[in-house]
Design a protein around this motif. Structure first.
Motif, short mmCIF file in Angstrom:
data_model
loop_
_atom_site.label_atom_id
_atom_site.label_comp_id
_atom_site.label_asym_id
_atom_site.label_seq_id
_atom_site.Cartn_x
_atom_site.Cartn_y
_atom_site.Cartn_z
N TYR A 272 0.68 -1.40 0.11
CA TYR A 272 -0.07 0.04 0.03
C TYR A 272 0.86 1.37 0.04
CZ TYR A 272 -4.13 -2.77 1.47
OH TYR A 272 -5.13 -3.55 1.57
N LEU A 278 -6.00 2.36 -4.30
CA LEU A 278 -6.65 0.82 -4.77
C LEU A 278 -7.41 0.79 -5.84
CD1 LEU A 278 -6.84 -1.85 -3.25
CD2 LEU A 278 -9.11 -0.99 -2.16
N VAL A 291 -10.27 -2.60 1.34
CA VAL A 291 -10.94 -1.11 1.25
C VAL A 291 -10.48 -0.29 2.37
CG1 VAL A 291 -12.80 0.36 0.92
CG2 VAL A 291 -12.45 -1.76 -0.43
N ALA A 294 -6.46 0.21 2.80
CA ALA A 294 -6.07 1.17 1.86
C ALA A 294 -6.40 2.46 2.35
CB ALA A 294 -6.58 0.98 0.44
N VAL A 301 -9.81 5.19 -3.24
CA VAL A 301 -10.41 3.91 -3.71
C VAL A 301 -11.09 3.86 -5.02
CG1 VAL A 301 -11.72 1.87 -3.34
CG2 VAL A 301 -10.29 2.86 -1.45
N THR A 303 -13.53 1.57 -7.06
CA THR A 303 -14.21 0.18 -6.71
C THR A 303 -15.64 0.36 -7.66
OG1 THR A 303 -14.87 -1.54 -5.07
CG2 THR A 303 -15.42 0.65 -4.44
N GLY A 319 -12.48 8.74 -3.66
CA GLY A 319 -12.40 7.72 -4.73
C GLY A 319 -13.33 7.79 -5.82
#
Length: 377
Positions: A272, A278, A291, A294, A301, A303, A319
């Motif tokens: 990381y 991520l 999640v 990170a 993130v 995702t 993110g």
């Protein structure tokens, strides 16, 4: 004062398994409470030295269907014999007091899997005795009158359960996973530089990290396809029997030189620390621990809508969120991630978001639930 005897059911502990690591985190959090903690399992390889008791139930098996059915029968027989005060199962076994739906809803997973399966694979899943058994076991468990509560680790899974089963919403409790923010911390400049040197990553590059075993479900193919047209790098932590397929795909897309396949590591934090974000376009994931890890390390993130962890992300703040198979939108999100050394505002917002989710919060939520169940029994 007599301690409340709590049995936790999980078939097997695997050091890189998110569900298993959650159980260990949960047990550690509960170890200060006045509870007699017990694990019923086939195999538990944890080396953690805490005051809980491991009970091995390991009947012989002849494949995954036999394995599931045999463990369910043996575990149920054992907890009935021992007469525990609370039985909390992390497996789909009828007769438990509490079910933690850490693996989500199997029917929904099959729905999502069908999106990337060939016609032959979809037919095979439809005819599979294993999937029939899991679906039936899930249905019997949710319909059983002895089930007092269901713990979900995301609102997404709660919605899935309410859509698929006739269960009262009052029985479902969303209790998010926790993270040790003292253990998982943003990288120092020295740590970041050292890890990039080790992985042969340019110091000025924007680097993403993917963490998870079972590459098909976790969306590695989409991650590689979305990353390929960019100039970004990707660290891949995890394992899969078909790793050569993903390496070949990256080679065909001319980005293999920007990928680092590093395998499974119990301590992921150094990786990381080499990254800027991520990337986890998972097809279906109730709430992966990666999640939280990170975000605690100060990483934004990227995702999917099929990830419960998306509930901790406001698009463009901590993110980005998109459909797991939307390669174009994934690529735009990848390109919107700045190097932390240039702009860390997304990463700071990510860490700030998860800071309240400490182990003490989990312990309080669980002990309150246990007391409520005992009180109304």
């Amino acid at each position: 004062m007599t301690k409340l005897r709590v049995a936790i059911i999980r078939q097997k502990y695997r050091s890189d398994g998110g569900a298993e690591r959650f159980i260990e985190h949960m047990l550690k959090a509960l170890s200060t409470a006045q509870l007699d903690l017990n694990i019923i399992t086939r195999s538990w390889q944890s080396t953690a030295d805490y005051n809980w008791h491991v009970h091995i139930c390991n009947p012989p098996n002849l494949g995954r269907l036999s394995r599931e059915r045999g463990f369910a029968r043996a575990a149920r027989d054992y907890w009935k014999k021992e007469r525990f005060d609370i039985v909390q199962s992390h497996e789909r076994i009828m007769g438990c007091d509490i079910f933690r739906a850490g693996d989500g809803v199997h029917y929904v997973w099959l729905e999502q899997r069908a999106r990337i399966a060939s016609p032959w694979q979809r037919l095979r899943d439809t005819l599979s005795p294993y999937h029939h058994y899991i679906l039936q076991a899930e249905k019997e468990m949710f319909n059983d009158s002895s089930l007092r509560a269901v713990i979900c680790n995301s609102e997404m899974v709660k919605r899935d359960i309410l859509r698929c089963f006739s269960l009262s919403a009052g029985k479902i409790h969303v209790i998010y996973n926790t993270i040790d923010t003292q253990l998982f911390r943003p990288a120092s400049d020295a740590n970041r530089y050292a890890m990039r040197q080790r992985l042969q990553l340019p110091d000025s590059a924007t680097v993403l990290i993917y963490v998870g075993s079972g590459f098909k479900r976790k969306g590695l193919q989409a991650a590689i396809q979305a990353l390929a047209p960019s100039n970004r790098y990707l660290i891949i932590v995890g394992q899969d029997k078909k790793v050569a397929y993903y390496q070949q795909l990256a080679n065909q897309l001319n980005c293999l030189n920007r990928l680092r396949f590093v395998g499974v590591h119990q301590d992921v934090q150094p990786f990381y620390h080499a990254a800027d974000a991520l990337l986890l376009p998972t097809l279906y994931d109730p709430f992966p621990n990666t999640v939280l890890e990170a975000m605690a390390c100060g990483l934004p993130v990227i995702t999917s809508t099929g990830c419960g962890g998306a509930e901790f992300i406001t698009d463009g703040q901590e993110g980005f969120i998109c459909d797991a198979l939307d390669i174009n939108t994934l690529n735009h999100a990848i390109m919107a991630i700045p190097a932390l050394s240039a702009n860390s505002s997304l990463g700071k917002a990510a860490r700030c978001k998860i800071e309240p989710y400490v182990p003490q919060r989990l312990a309080q939520s669980l002990t309150s639930l246990y007391q409520e169940i005992i009180l109304h029994r």
